[in-house]
Design a protein around this motif. Structure first.
Motif, PDB file in Angstrom:
ATOM      1  N   ARG A 236     -43.629   4.699 -14.588  1.00 20.78           N
ATOM      2  CA  ARG A 236     -44.896   5.441 -14.507  1.00 20.78           C
ATOM      3  C   ARG A 236     -45.746   4.833 -13.406  1.00 20.78           C
ATOM      4  O   ARG A 236     -45.963   3.625 -13.370  1.00 20.78           O
ATOM      5  CB  ARG A 236     -45.644   5.371 -15.833  1.00 20.78           C
ATOM      6  CG  ARG A 236     -46.910   6.224 -15.896  1.00 20.78           C
ATOM      7  CD  ARG A 236     -47.635   6.017 -17.216  1.00 20.78           C
ATOM      8  NE  ARG A 236     -48.693   6.990 -17.397  1.00 20.78           N
ATOM      9  CZ  ARG A 236     -49.895   6.920 -16.835  1.00 20.78           C
ATOM     10  NH1 ARG A 236     -50.180   5.877 -16.036  1.00 20.78           N
ATOM     11  NH2 ARG A 236     -50.814   7.860 -17.048  1.00 20.78           N
TER      12      ARG A 236
ATOM     13  N   LYS B  98     -44.031  13.396  -2.277  1.00 20.64           N
ATOM     14  CA  LYS B  98     -44.494  13.073  -3.621  1.00 20.64           C
ATOM     15  C   LYS B  98     -45.929  12.575  -3.555  1.00 20.64           C
ATOM     16  O   LYS B  98     -46.283  11.791  -2.674  1.00 20.64           O
ATOM     17  CB  LYS B  98     -43.594  12.002  -4.246  1.00 20.64           C
ATOM     18  CG  LYS B  98     -42.185  12.493  -4.549  1.00 20.64           C
ATOM     19  CD  LYS B  98     -41.341  11.392  -5.162  1.00 20.64           C
ATOM     20  CE  LYS B  98     -39.941  11.904  -5.476  1.00 20.64           C
ATOM     21  NZ  LYS B  98     -39.086  10.840  -6.077  1.00 20.64           N
TER      22      LYS B  98
ATOM     23  N   TRP C 186     -46.509  10.199 -11.237  1.00 24.62           N
ATOM     24  CA  TRP C 186     -45.113  10.548 -11.532  1.00 24.62           C
ATOM     25  C   TRP C 186     -44.656   9.736 -12.738  1.00 24.62           C
ATOM     26  O   TRP C 186     -44.886   8.530 -12.820  1.00 24.62           O
ATOM     27  CB  TRP C 186     -44.205  10.244 -10.334  1.00 24.62           C
ATOM     28  CG  TRP C 186     -44.222  11.350  -9.320  1.00 24.62           C
ATOM     29  CD1 TRP C 186     -45.253  11.691  -8.506  1.00 24.62           C
ATOM     30  CD2 TRP C 186     -43.157  12.256  -9.008  1.00 24.62           C
ATOM     31  NE1 TRP C 186     -44.918  12.754  -7.701  1.00 24.62           N
ATOM     32  CE2 TRP C 186     -43.627  13.115  -7.986  1.00 24.62           C
ATOM     33  CE3 TRP C 186     -41.847  12.414  -9.472  1.00 24.62           C
ATOM     34  CZ2 TRP C 186     -42.847  14.128  -7.439  1.00 24.62           C
ATOM     35  CZ3 TRP C 186     -41.060  13.417  -8.939  1.00 24.62           C
ATOM     36  CH2 TRP C 186     -41.557  14.271  -7.926  1.00 24.62           C
TER      37      TRP C 186
ATOM     38  N   TYR D 227     -48.173   5.961  -9.399  1.00 25.66           N
ATOM     39  CA  TYR D 227     -48.701   6.953  -8.455  1.00 25.66           C
ATOM     40  C   TYR D 227     -48.019   6.884  -7.090  1.00 25.66           C
ATOM     41  O   TYR D 227     -47.623   5.811  -6.619  1.00 25.66           O
ATOM     42  CB  TYR D 227     -50.201   6.732  -8.263  1.00 25.66           C
ATOM     43  CG  TYR D 227     -51.031   7.212  -9.426  1.00 25.66           C
ATOM     44  CD1 TYR D 227     -51.576   8.488  -9.444  1.00 25.66           C
ATOM     45  CD2 TYR D 227     -51.257   6.378 -10.520  1.00 25.66           C
ATOM     46  CE1 TYR D 227     -52.340   8.935 -10.520  1.00 25.66           C
ATOM     47  CE2 TYR D 227     -52.018   6.805 -11.600  1.00 25.66           C
ATOM     48  CZ  TYR D 227     -52.552   8.092 -11.591  1.00 25.66           C
ATOM     49  OH  TYR D 227     -53.294   8.516 -12.656  1.00 25.66           O
ATOM     50  N   TYR D 228     -47.903   8.067  -6.480  1.00 26.72           N
ATOM     51  CA  TYR D 228     -47.449   8.206  -5.095  1.00 26.72           C
ATOM     52  C   TYR D 228     -48.614   8.670  -4.226  1.00 26.72           C
ATOM     53  O   TYR D 228     -49.519   9.376  -4.694  1.00 26.72           O
ATOM     54  CB  TYR D 228     -46.352   9.264  -4.985  1.00 26.72           C
ATOM     55  CG  TYR D 228     -44.967   8.806  -5.341  1.00 26.72           C
ATOM     56  CD1 TYR D 228     -44.114   8.259  -4.376  1.00 26.72           C
ATOM     57  CD2 TYR D 228     -44.479   8.948  -6.633  1.00 26.72           C
ATOM     58  CE1 TYR D 228     -42.830   7.861  -4.697  1.00 26.72           C
ATOM     59  CE2 TYR D 228     -43.188   8.554  -6.966  1.00 26.72           C
ATOM     60  CZ  TYR D 228     -42.372   8.015  -5.989  1.00 26.72           C
ATOM     61  OH  TYR D 228     -41.095   7.620  -6.317  1.00 26.72           O
TER      62      TYR D 228
ATOM     63  N   GLY E  80     -44.030  15.337 -12.108  1.00 26.34           N
ATOM     64  CA  GLY E  80     -44.791  14.842 -10.961  1.00 26.34           C
ATOM     65  C   GLY E  80     -45.375  15.973 -10.149  1.00 26.34           C
ATOM     66  O   GLY E  80     -45.492  17.109 -10.625  1.00 26.34           O
ATOM     67  N   GLU E  81     -45.697  15.678  -8.926  1.00 26.40           N
ATOM     68  CA  GLU E  81     -46.365  16.642  -8.043  1.00 26.40           C
ATOM     69  C   GLU E  81     -45.907  16.409  -6.600  1.00 26.40           C
ATOM     70  O   GLU E  81     -45.727  15.264  -6.163  1.00 26.40           O
ATOM     71  CB  GLU E  81     -47.878  16.430  -8.136  1.00 26.40           C
ATOM     72  CG  GLU E  81     -48.697  17.496  -7.444  1.00 26.40           C
ATOM     73  CD  GLU E  81     -49.164  18.573  -8.410  1.00 26.40           C
ATOM     74  OE1 GLU E  81     -49.661  19.601  -7.919  1.00 26.40           O
ATOM     75  OE2 GLU E  81     -49.048  18.390  -9.628  1.00 26.40           O
TER      76      GLU E  81
END
Length: 273
Positions: A88, A71, A75, A90-91, A64-65
């Motif tokens: 799976r 976050k 992810w 998105y944040y 992730g990032e």
């Protein structure tokens, strides 16, 4: 709209990577390798790519990032025992957005949930109830009386019941892995390692909150040494998941119903003299 969202994430990614960061590596409680970046200006703030590697295979467990400690972006989480995706999505600023997909430990699809619309898009759990209604009967409160009946859709949680059991099991091992796993400690107290299952049910109320938690098969041996109060541990885990519960439905109406969960644990007992 999809192109606009992609462009926004791309511009954000460029902004994130323009920051000066320093790489960090550490070990998690489960022995996994955690690789992440922190701001050089504030080493407590995660910023940039984040990876967790499986301690057994060295495959990715989480990717992730982070953006300024939160976050952000795509992810993906994998099951620890196999290289299969568990979730799976998105944040954005630390919160899940849009449609997330969840899978079981074999990689089979369980559920798709839309965090923006706050509703299930698809669920294998609901399909199983429709396919095998008699095999999936639940304890349900109807007119203040507890009855066993089938449901249109079962009580569950975002991500699916099997993933919740998996997560609770992981957390249990994180707090259990202390001197109890040390050979000298076991020898000193004359302990032997054994296996058991914890069987409990949680009441999911029609308003999406939790109620009674029943221990269906309490381990009564007073000589068992867990190093942790298992029932209170489970209770705290359940109560910490506010807003994640999916309410049962019968005849098109929401009802209070129990969700049953069982997970295995390793424990220690004193050898019989």
């Amino acid at each position: 709209m999809k192109k606009i969202i992609t462009i926004i994430f791309l511009l954000f990614f460029i902004s994130v990577n323009a920051q000066k960061v320093k790489k960090r590596t550490s070990k998690t409680a489960l022995g996994e390798t955690e690789i992440y970046y922190v701001l050089k200006s504030d080493k407590k703030v995660k910023h940039g790519k984040y990876l967790v590697k499986n301690p057994f295979s060295n495959n990715l467990r989480v990717t992730g990032e982070y953006a300024f400690g939160e976050k952000h972006g795509l992810w993906i989480e994998y099951n620890i025992l196999c290289n299969k995706i568990r979730s799976r999505g998105y944040y954005k600023k630390g919160k899940r957005i849009g449609k997330w997909k969840f899978f079981d430990y074999t990689g089979k699809f369980i559920q798709e949930y839309d965090y923006d619309a706050k509703k299930i898009i698809a669920s294998k759990e609901v399909e199983r109830v429709k396919e095998y209604p008699k095999l999936l009967e639940y304890e349900v409160f109807i007119n203040d009386s507890l009855v066993i009946t089938t449901l249109d859709s079962p009580p569950s949680c975002i991500g699916g019941r099997c993933n919740l059991i998996y997560e609770i099991g992981e957390k249990f091992y994180e707090i259990r892995d202390h001197p109890m796993d040390d050979y000298d400690f076991k020898k000193k107290y004359d302990l032997t390692e054994e296996y058991a299952s914890i069987d409990f049910s949680v009441l999911i109320k029609r308003d999406g909150t939790t109620g009674d938690i029943k221990n269906n098969d309490a381990i009564s041996n007073p000589n068992i040494v867990f190093g942790v109060d298992t029932f209170n541990f489970i209770k705290s885990e359940i109560e910490s998941r506010k807003g994640q519960w999916l309410v049962a439905e019968k005849n098109g109406e929401k009802v209070d119903a129990y969700i049953k969960m069982v997970f295995g644990i390793t424990y220690y007992s004193r050898k019989e003299k």
